[in-house]
Design an enzyme around this catalytic site. Structure first.
Site, PDB file in Angstrom:
ATOM      1  N   PRO A 134      -5.686 -14.273 -13.405  1.00  0.00           N
ATOM      2  CA  PRO A 134      -4.421 -15.141 -12.733  1.00  0.00           C
ATOM      3  C   PRO A 134      -4.119 -14.227 -11.482  1.00  0.00           C
ATOM      4  CG  PRO A 134      -3.815 -13.530 -14.792  1.00  0.00           C
ATOM      5  CD  PRO A 134      -5.359 -13.527 -14.666  1.00  0.00           C
TER       6      PRO A 134
ATOM      7  N   THR B  20      -0.566 -13.213  -6.484  1.00  0.00           N
ATOM      8  CA  THR B  20       0.236 -13.454  -5.418  1.00  0.00           C
ATOM      9  C   THR B  20       0.460 -15.085  -5.242  1.00  0.00           C
ATOM     10  OG1 THR B  20      -1.792 -13.676  -3.961  1.00  0.00           O
ATOM     11  CG2 THR B  20      -0.507 -11.402  -4.090  1.00  0.00           C
TER      12      THR B  20
ATOM     13  N   ASP C 143      -3.439  -5.251   8.362  1.00  0.00           N
ATOM     14  CA  ASP C 143      -3.924  -4.380   7.151  1.00  0.00           C
ATOM     15  C   ASP C 143      -5.160  -4.565   6.591  1.00  0.00           C
ATOM     16  OD1 ASP C 143      -2.953  -6.174   5.595  1.00  0.00           O
ATOM     17  OD2 ASP C 143      -1.869  -5.034   4.415  1.00  0.00           O
TER      18      ASP C 143
ATOM     19  N   ASP D 272      -5.730  -9.418   9.973  1.00  0.00           N
ATOM     20  CA  ASP D 272      -5.003 -10.421   9.195  1.00  0.00           C
ATOM     21  C   ASP D 272      -3.653 -10.508   9.851  1.00  0.00           C
ATOM     22  OD1 ASP D 272      -4.037  -8.048   8.011  1.00  0.00           O
ATOM     23  OD2 ASP D 272      -3.715  -9.186   6.456  1.00  0.00           O
TER      24      ASP D 272
ATOM     25  N   SER E  33       1.815 -11.239   5.592  1.00  0.00           N
ATOM     26  CA  SER E  33       0.587 -10.927   5.590  1.00  0.00           C
ATOM     27  C   SER E  33      -0.404 -12.323   6.443  1.00  0.00           C
ATOM     28  CB  SER E  33       0.030 -10.463   4.711  1.00  0.00           C
ATOM     29  OG  SER E  33      -1.304 -10.060   4.766  1.00  0.00           O
TER      30      SER E  33
ATOM     31  N   ASP F  99      -0.842  -9.207   9.365  1.00  0.00           N
ATOM     32  CA  ASP F  99       0.068  -8.010   9.412  1.00  0.00           C
ATOM     33  C   ASP F  99      -0.847  -6.626   9.964  1.00  0.00           C
ATOM     34  OD1 ASP F  99      -1.153  -7.769   6.898  1.00  0.00           O
ATOM     35  OD2 ASP F  99       0.994  -7.079   5.963  1.00  0.00           O
TER      36      ASP F  99
HETATM   37  C1  LIG Z   1      -9.303 -12.329  -4.415  1.00  0.00           C
HETATM   38  C2  LIG Z   1      -8.242 -11.613  -3.413  1.00  0.00           C
HETATM   39  O1  LIG Z   1      -8.547 -11.303  -2.411  1.00  0.00           O
HETATM   40  N1  LIG Z   1      -7.264 -11.150  -4.054  1.00  0.00           N
HETATM   41  C3  LIG Z   1      -6.217 -10.635  -2.972  1.00  0.00           C
HETATM   42  C4  LIG Z   1      -4.865 -11.113  -3.434  1.00  0.00           C
HETATM   43  O2  LIG Z   1      -4.497 -10.883  -4.822  1.00  0.00           O
HETATM   44  P1  LIG Z   1      -4.506 -11.998  -6.072  1.00  0.00           P
HETATM   45  O3  LIG Z   1      -3.915 -11.065  -7.044  1.00  0.00           O
HETATM   46  O4  LIG Z   1      -5.842 -12.255  -6.336  1.00  0.00           O
HETATM   47  O5  LIG Z   1      -3.622 -13.256  -5.534  1.00  0.00           O
HETATM   48  O6  LIG Z   1      -3.872 -10.538  -2.501  1.00  0.00           O
HETATM   49  C5  LIG Z   1      -3.540  -9.279  -2.842  1.00  0.00           C
HETATM   50  C6  LIG Z   1      -2.543  -8.793  -1.827  1.00  0.00           C
HETATM   51  O7  LIG Z   1      -2.804  -9.011  -0.498  1.00  0.00           O
HETATM   52  C7  LIG Z   1      -5.025  -8.570  -2.562  1.00  0.00           C
HETATM   53  O8  LIG Z   1      -4.758  -7.241  -2.881  1.00  0.00           O
HETATM   54  C8  LIG Z   1      -6.114  -9.105  -3.333  1.00  0.00           C
HETATM   55  O9  LIG Z   1      -7.470  -8.621  -3.125  1.00  0.00           O
HETATM   56 MG   LIG Z   2      -2.031  -8.113   5.065  1.00  0.00          MG
END
Ligand SMILES: CC(=O)N[C@H]1[C@@H](OP(=O)(O)O)O[C@H](CO)[C@@H](O)[C@@H]1O
Ligand SMILES: [Mg+2]
Length: 568
Positions: free
Chosen positions: A504, A507, A288, A284, A68, A286
């Site tokens: 937390p 990703t 989405d 972005d 992504s 990919d």
């Molecule tokens: C603050 C933020 O943008 N968090 C993103 C990010 O998740 P985190 O769990 O915050 O790392 O990546 C995800 C997957 O792409 C997306 O769904 C989410 O919105």
């Molecule tokens: Mg994406």
């Protein structure tokens, strides 16, 4: 019940050993990490996809190889369930177990245990469709994935290099082919035809819009946008930028939806390309996620993010439902996460039901399924609109009593075709936005003025164990480390009662801090270090975010000598 082909599996698995020093986790976005470490994961995911298909009587499972918006050297893989939605949560755990088996023997034992635990009839057929984005690590990783397919004798269809949402579309189209619920032709062309056909009907008779600039992030969205443009013809002029998909080092680099959202800036190479007021958007890596923006006469940048898209689209659909005479039968609702700008939540809540769920598309998608029409968007630009099966039936059967009702009804039916209901889809969402702007005769300025964003700031904190941070109330409050939430609450009160929360990441190996002011920004014309924008409230909120980040760092036992200097 027949058995797994252990000999073949063993021979293939030995060719894809797991790196001993790595732990892999199937998270919100599947497996995602440095591409060079993912060979064994790909092979094993190939086998797992086959088992998932067998478990579901040979329905086709999707496999997408992408990282992504992440840096070019990263890669990843995620599975798509038969209706085009994300992999069922319980299988995320199975994926993690298989990926971490230390040896081939352990992997085979884990496979056998999985077959027994979830009662898979291995004699059933297995079918998958797979695709990858433009990353240079893609071909080798796909080869490993294909070994997984061969090892289990899976019937596999290669969808080539394409976007994540197109892969989701294909999965659903393949599984509904020849049924009354057919989602469309099961080909990439089928996707372009469906979207462009619906778009043309929705804008028929309206004035042709000004050209729209699309920043393709130098990723796979460039291919898809170029093909889509051919199908759209002159119904909307598209100007494609950042389309260097085979130049090393440029994917998502200072461009793309994530760059725009996190820096709240225009991709630098578009500065000279945008005329004042011209609409532009970023995809972005990919395709989405989607971010819109424009520059005013003075060159000031205005960002229209996922929250603004949700506000625009939800209000439009509510109007159409009312105009079609269906407002007593069809209820529209919105789903957001804690990262939604408070001003958007206020704007939307005054008009329709709004629900807040934990971060991650699957949570938003599932919550949106509970509405007759569910609009969901993450602030970062990932989202879509879901029409429940009964709502789609109602639309098909409803007999309008006036020409105005008939027009609104047709628009709603065409929207069900324009919108990729399987997952957030930047290109489908872009056409949706363009439809609304055309119908309302809005420029970016009018759209932006639906509500004024509250100044906000997102900060990452690197900690030794992010799992020590646990949350409740859709991630808006910390339950552990004990006592930290109380200290955050005190800080927030001192800063004039804005909003801040800590969670937390799912990703990345970090804890995220979000802070938002309670009052909207008024430019005061001064420049501040570490500050995006120029306003007293922006300074306040930046200070608050860095104070909370400091608390988190210290609480998590961060090394004082490496404490980021901007943390307060
Ligand atoms: C603050 C933020 O943008 N968090 C993103 C990010 O998740 P985190 O769990 O915050 O790392 O990546 C995800 C997957 O792409 C997306 O769904 C989410 O919105
Ligand atoms: Mg994406």
């Amino acid at each position: 019940m027949s058995k797994l082909p252990f000999q073949t599996l063993k021979a293939f698995s030995d060719a894809h050993p797991k790196p001993s020093n790595r732990h892999f986790q199937y998270g919100t976005a599947g497996f995602r990490t440095l591409g060079s470490t993912l060979d064994s994961v790909m092979f094993r995911v190939g086998v797992l996809a086959g088992l998932r298909s067998k478990r579901l009587d040979g329905k086709t499972i999707g496999v997408m190889v992408t990282a992504s918006h992440n840096p070019e050297q990263d890669n990843g893989v995620k599975l798509v369930d038969p209706r085009g939605e994300m992999l069922e949560a319980s299988w995320e755990g199975h994926a993690t177990v298989l990926a971490n088996a230390a040896t081939t023997d352990e992997f085979l034992t884990a496979l056998d245990a999985l077959v027994k635990a979830v009662k898979i009839d291995v004699s059933k057929p297995a079918r998958v469709v797979y695709a990858r984005d433009t990353r240079s690590s893609g071909p080798a990783l796909v080869a490993a994935l294909e070994d997984g397919f061969k090892a289990l004798g899976i019937e596999a269809r290669d969808a080539g290099v394409t976007t994540t949402p197109i892969l989701h579309y294909l999965v659903k189209a393949i599984n509904t082919k020849g049924t009354p619920e057919s989602y469309g032709e099961d080909s990439e062309d089928g996707y372009y035809k469906k979207l462009s056909g619906a778009f043309k009907k929705l804008v028929a008779g309206k004035t042709e819009p000004e050209p729209l600039v699309i920043d393709c992030a130098n990723g796979v969205g460039a291919h898809a946008a170029a093909k889509l443009a051919e199908y759209l013809g002159n119904s909307i002029p598209l100007v494609l930028e950042n389309i260097a998909t085979s130049t090393p080092g440029v994917l998502n680099e200072s461009c793309g939806a994530d760059y725009v959202k996190t820096t709240q800036r225009l991709p630098p190479n578009l500065v000279d390309k945008l005329k004042p007021g011209q609409r532009a958007c970023s995809l972005d890596g990919d395709a989405d996620r989607l971010m819109y923006y424009y520059l005013d006469e003075r060159g000031h940048f205005y960002m229209l993010d996922g929250d603004k898209i949700a506000a625009l689209v939800a209000a439009f659909i509510v109007d159409l439902v009312r105009l079609a005479g269906l407002d007593s039968e069809i209820k529209v609702g919105v789903v957001q996460t804690a990262y939604a700008n408070g001003a958007s939540t206020k704007y939307l809540s005054e008009r329709l039901p709004v629900k807040c769920v934990p971060t991650g598309v699957k949570h938003l998608h599932h919550a949106a399924e509970h509405y007759n029409i569910g609009v969901y968007f993450e602030a970062n630009g990932h989202g879509t609109v879901l029409f429940s099966p009964t709502t789609q039936e109602k639309l098909a059967k409803h007999e309008p009593s006036t020409p105005a009702q008939s027009t609104a009804l047709n628009h709603l039916i065409n929207l069900t075709q324009l919108i990729n209901q399987t997952v957030g889809d930047a290109l489908s969402d872009m056409l949706l936005v363009e439809v609304v702007l055309t119908h309302k005769s809005y420029s970016g300025v009018e759209w932006n003025s639906l509500y004024a964003d509250l100044p906000n700031r997102l900060v990452k904190v690197v900690v030794s164990d992010r799992n020590a941070f646990r949350t409740e109330d859709a991630e808006r409050r910390l339950v552990s480390p004990h006592g930290l939430q109380t200290r955050i609450d005190e800080l927030v009160r001192r800063y004039g009662g804005g909003r801040s929360f800590v969670r937390p990441s799912g990703t990345e190996d970090v804890v995220r801090v979000y802070a938002e002011a309670s009052v909207r920004s008024q430019a005061d014309g001064k420049d501040y270090p570490h500050v995006i924008g120029t306003s007293t409230y922006v300074v306040f909120v930046t200070e608050l975010a860095f104070r909370v980040a400091g608390l988190v760092y210290d609480e998590a036992g961060g090394d004082p000598s490496r404490r980021p200097k901007e943390f307060l």
